[in-house]
Design a protein around this motif. Structure first.
Motif, PDB file in Angstrom:
ATOM      1  N   LEU A 112       3.267  12.061  -1.146  1.00 39.27           N
ATOM      2  CA  LEU A 112       3.689  10.812  -0.787  1.00 39.27           C
ATOM      3  C   LEU A 112       4.083  10.810   0.679  1.00 39.27           C
ATOM      4  CD1 LEU A 112       3.946   7.691  -1.641  1.00 39.27           C
ATOM      5  CD2 LEU A 112       6.343   8.457  -2.243  1.00 39.27           C
ATOM      6  N   VAL A 113       3.363  10.078   1.506  1.00 42.56           N
ATOM      7  CA  VAL A 113       3.852  10.019   2.885  1.00 42.56           C
ATOM      8  C   VAL A 113       4.800   8.882   3.242  1.00 42.56           C
ATOM      9  CG1 VAL A 113       3.078   9.820   5.304  1.00 42.56           C
ATOM     10  CG2 VAL A 113       1.770  11.201   3.643  1.00 42.56           C
ATOM     11  N   GLY A 114       4.339   7.452   2.606  1.00 45.04           N
ATOM     12  CA  GLY A 114       4.974   6.323   2.989  1.00 45.04           C
ATOM     13  C   GLY A 114       4.220   5.307   2.415  1.00 45.04           C
ATOM     14  N   CYS A 115       4.670   4.106   2.777  1.00 42.51           N
ATOM     15  CA  CYS A 115       4.272   2.904   2.270  1.00 42.51           C
ATOM     16  C   CYS A 115       4.383   1.820   3.301  1.00 42.51           C
ATOM     17  CB  CYS A 115       4.550   2.416   1.032  1.00 42.51           C
ATOM     18  SG  CYS A 115       6.505   2.102   0.894  1.00 42.51           S
ATOM     19  N   THR A 116       3.214   0.657   3.031  1.00 40.83           N
ATOM     20  CA  THR A 116       3.510  -0.538   3.607  1.00 40.83           C
ATOM     21  C   THR A 116       3.607  -1.882   2.917  1.00 40.83           C
ATOM     22  OG1 THR A 116       1.199  -1.101   3.838  1.00 40.83           O
ATOM     23  CG2 THR A 116       1.923   0.085   5.726  1.00 40.83           C
ATOM     24  N   GLU A 122       0.858  -1.123  -0.009  1.00 37.68           N
ATOM     25  CA  GLU A 122      -0.046  -0.082   0.117  1.00 37.68           C
ATOM     26  C   GLU A 122       0.929   1.355   0.207  1.00 37.68           C
ATOM     27  OE1 GLU A 122      -4.102  -1.393   2.111  1.00 37.68           O
ATOM     28  OE2 GLU A 122      -2.459  -0.278   3.406  1.00 37.68           O
ATOM     29  N   VAL A 123       0.487   2.285  -0.848  1.00 39.51           N
ATOM     30  CA  VAL A 123       1.132   3.504  -0.864  1.00 39.51           C
ATOM     31  C   VAL A 123       0.094   4.477  -0.093  1.00 39.51           C
ATOM     32  CG1 VAL A 123       2.081   5.338  -2.216  1.00 39.51           C
ATOM     33  CG2 VAL A 123       2.410   2.807  -2.945  1.00 39.51           C
ATOM     34  N   VAL A 124       0.803   5.433   0.782  1.00 40.85           N
ATOM     35  CA  VAL A 124      -0.134   6.392   1.541  1.00 40.85           C
ATOM     36  C   VAL A 124       0.280   7.825   0.994  1.00 40.85           C
ATOM     37  CG1 VAL A 124      -0.875   6.927   3.972  1.00 40.85           C
ATOM     38  CG2 VAL A 124      -0.236   4.651   3.231  1.00 40.85           C
ATOM     39  N   HIS A 125      -0.765   8.547   0.898  1.00 39.80           N
ATOM     40  CA  HIS A 125      -0.632   9.691   0.377  1.00 39.80           C
ATOM     41  C   HIS A 125      -1.400  10.724   1.286  1.00 39.80           C
ATOM     42  CE1 HIS A 125       0.098   8.004  -3.235  1.00 39.80           C
ATOM     43  NE2 HIS A 125       0.931   9.019  -3.558  1.00 39.80           N
ATOM     44  N   LEU A 126      -1.021  11.950   1.561  1.00 38.12           N
ATOM     45  CA  LEU A 126      -1.553  12.975   2.375  1.00 38.12           C
ATOM     46  C   LEU A 126      -1.966  14.108   1.246  1.00 38.12           C
ATOM     47  CD1 LEU A 126      -2.835  14.209   4.822  1.00 38.12           C
ATOM     48  CD2 LEU A 126      -0.397  15.289   5.176  1.00 38.12           C
ATOM     49  N   GLY A 127      -3.202  14.002   0.530  1.00 34.33           N
ATOM     50  CA  GLY A 127      -3.567  14.741  -0.671  1.00 34.33           C
ATOM     51  C   GLY A 127      -2.793  14.222  -1.679  1.00 34.33           C
ATOM     52  N   ASP A 128      -1.952  15.071  -2.429  1.00 35.27           N
ATOM     53  CA  ASP A 128      -1.308  14.734  -3.480  1.00 35.27           C
ATOM     54  C   ASP A 128       0.311  14.193  -3.103  1.00 35.27           C
ATOM     55  OD1 ASP A 128      -3.325  14.988  -5.378  1.00 35.27           O
ATOM     56  OD2 ASP A 128      -2.820  17.098  -5.691  1.00 35.27           O
ATOM     57  N   ALA A 172       6.591  -0.943   7.687  1.00 33.86           N
ATOM     58  CA  ALA A 172       5.953   0.365   7.523  1.00 33.86           C
ATOM     59  C   ALA A 172       7.050   1.286   7.348  1.00 33.86           C
ATOM     60  CB  ALA A 172       5.032   0.734   8.834  1.00 33.86           C
ATOM     61  N   ARG A 173       6.859   2.152   6.135  1.00 36.33           N
ATOM     62  CA  ARG A 173       8.121   3.213   5.811  1.00 36.33           C
ATOM     63  C   ARG A 173       7.318   4.613   5.799  1.00 36.33           C
ATOM     64  NH1 ARG A 173       7.567  -0.925   2.026  1.00 36.33           N
ATOM     65  NH2 ARG A 173       9.281  -2.254   2.222  1.00 36.33           N
ATOM     66  N   VAL A 174       7.975   5.514   6.313  1.00 41.12           N
ATOM     67  CA  VAL A 174       7.378   6.915   6.348  1.00 41.12           C
ATOM     68  C   VAL A 174       8.525   7.695   5.886  1.00 41.12           C
ATOM     69  CG1 VAL A 174       6.405   8.919   7.774  1.00 41.12           C
ATOM     70  CG2 VAL A 174       5.652   6.425   8.307  1.00 41.12           C
ATOM     71  N   GLY A 176      -0.744  -2.674   9.374  1.00 38.24           N
ATOM     72  CA  GLY A 176      -0.036  -3.880   8.627  1.00 38.24           C
ATOM     73  C   GLY A 176      -0.048  -5.025   9.487  1.00 38.24           C
ATOM     74  N   LEU A 177      -0.275  -4.430  10.829  1.00 40.71           N
ATOM     75  CA  LEU A 177      -0.557  -5.718  11.941  1.00 40.71           C
ATOM     76  C   LEU A 177      -1.984  -6.590  11.531  1.00 40.71           C
ATOM     77  CD1 LEU A 177       0.864  -4.423  15.314  1.00 40.71           C
ATOM     78  CD2 LEU A 177       1.654  -6.312  13.802  1.00 40.71           C
ATOM     79  N   GLU A 178      -2.900  -5.485  11.272  1.00 42.22           N
ATOM     80  CA  GLU A 178      -4.324  -6.397  11.349  1.00 42.22           C
ATOM     81  C   GLU A 178      -4.244  -7.117  10.043  1.00 42.22           C
ATOM     82  OE1 GLU A 178      -7.039  -2.587  11.093  1.00 42.22           O
ATOM     83  OE2 GLU A 178      -6.539  -2.066  13.074  1.00 42.22           O
ATOM     84  N   GLN A 179      -3.698  -6.560   9.109  1.00 42.37           N
ATOM     85  CA  GLN A 179      -3.528  -7.426   7.698  1.00 42.37           C
ATOM     86  C   GLN A 179      -2.881  -8.695   7.897  1.00 42.37           C
ATOM     87  OE1 GLN A 179      -1.762  -4.218   5.328  1.00 42.37           O
ATOM     88  NE2 GLN A 179      -3.598  -3.866   4.014  1.00 42.37           N
ATOM     89  N   ALA A 180      -1.933  -8.863   8.535  1.00 44.61           N
ATOM     90  CA  ALA A 180      -0.884  -9.987   8.730  1.00 44.61           C
ATOM     91  C   ALA A 180      -1.684 -10.757   9.705  1.00 44.61           C
ATOM     92  CB  ALA A 180       0.379  -9.667   9.686  1.00 44.61           C
TER      93      ALA A 180
END
Length: 116
Positions: A24-28, A16-22, A44-46, A63-67
């Motif tokens: 890029l914040v991080g990914c998992t 997953e890639v995480v954005h704050l608006g447009d 988890a990477r920020v 990520g923990l919930e998914q695992a």
């Protein structure tokens, strides 16, 4: 990493890639447990400019919930030794170091950690 490598990893891991608006914040990355083990890897990477604002907590919890939903009983993570923020985050969240290594042909040191 090449586009083909990303596609290959996306076929076997949850990415997953995480954005704050447009922005890029991080990914998992969640590596599901293999058939012969109940161990999953959660990464988890920020990006540095977004650290210290709670994004890591949210990414890590998701990520923990998914695992766990994939059947993981044991959670591991991996951090570059040079990523002091990431290592500090992992240790603060109950992970303990299990191994340090350098991949063949590389110079970067990696740290494997397991959630206690």
């Amino acid at each position: 990493m090449s586009l083909d490598e990303v596609r290959e990893r996306a076929g076997r891991n949850l990415l997953e890639v995480v954005h704050l608006g447009d922005v890029l914040v991080g990914c998992t990355t969640v590596r599901p447990p293999k058939e012969d083990t109940s161990t999953a890897t959660v990464i988890a990477r920020v990006l540095p400019e977004h650290r210290g604002r709670g994004f890591g907590e949210e990414l890590y919890e998701r990520g923990l919930e998914q695992a766990r939903a994939l059947g993981a009983a044991v959670i591991e993570t991996v951090v570059l030794a040079s990523n002091e923020d990431g290592l500090r985050f992992a240790l603060k969240h109950g992970f303990a170091e299990t191994e340090r290594y350098v991949l063949p042909g590389d110079t970067a040191e990696w740290i494997d950690l397991r959630l206690a």
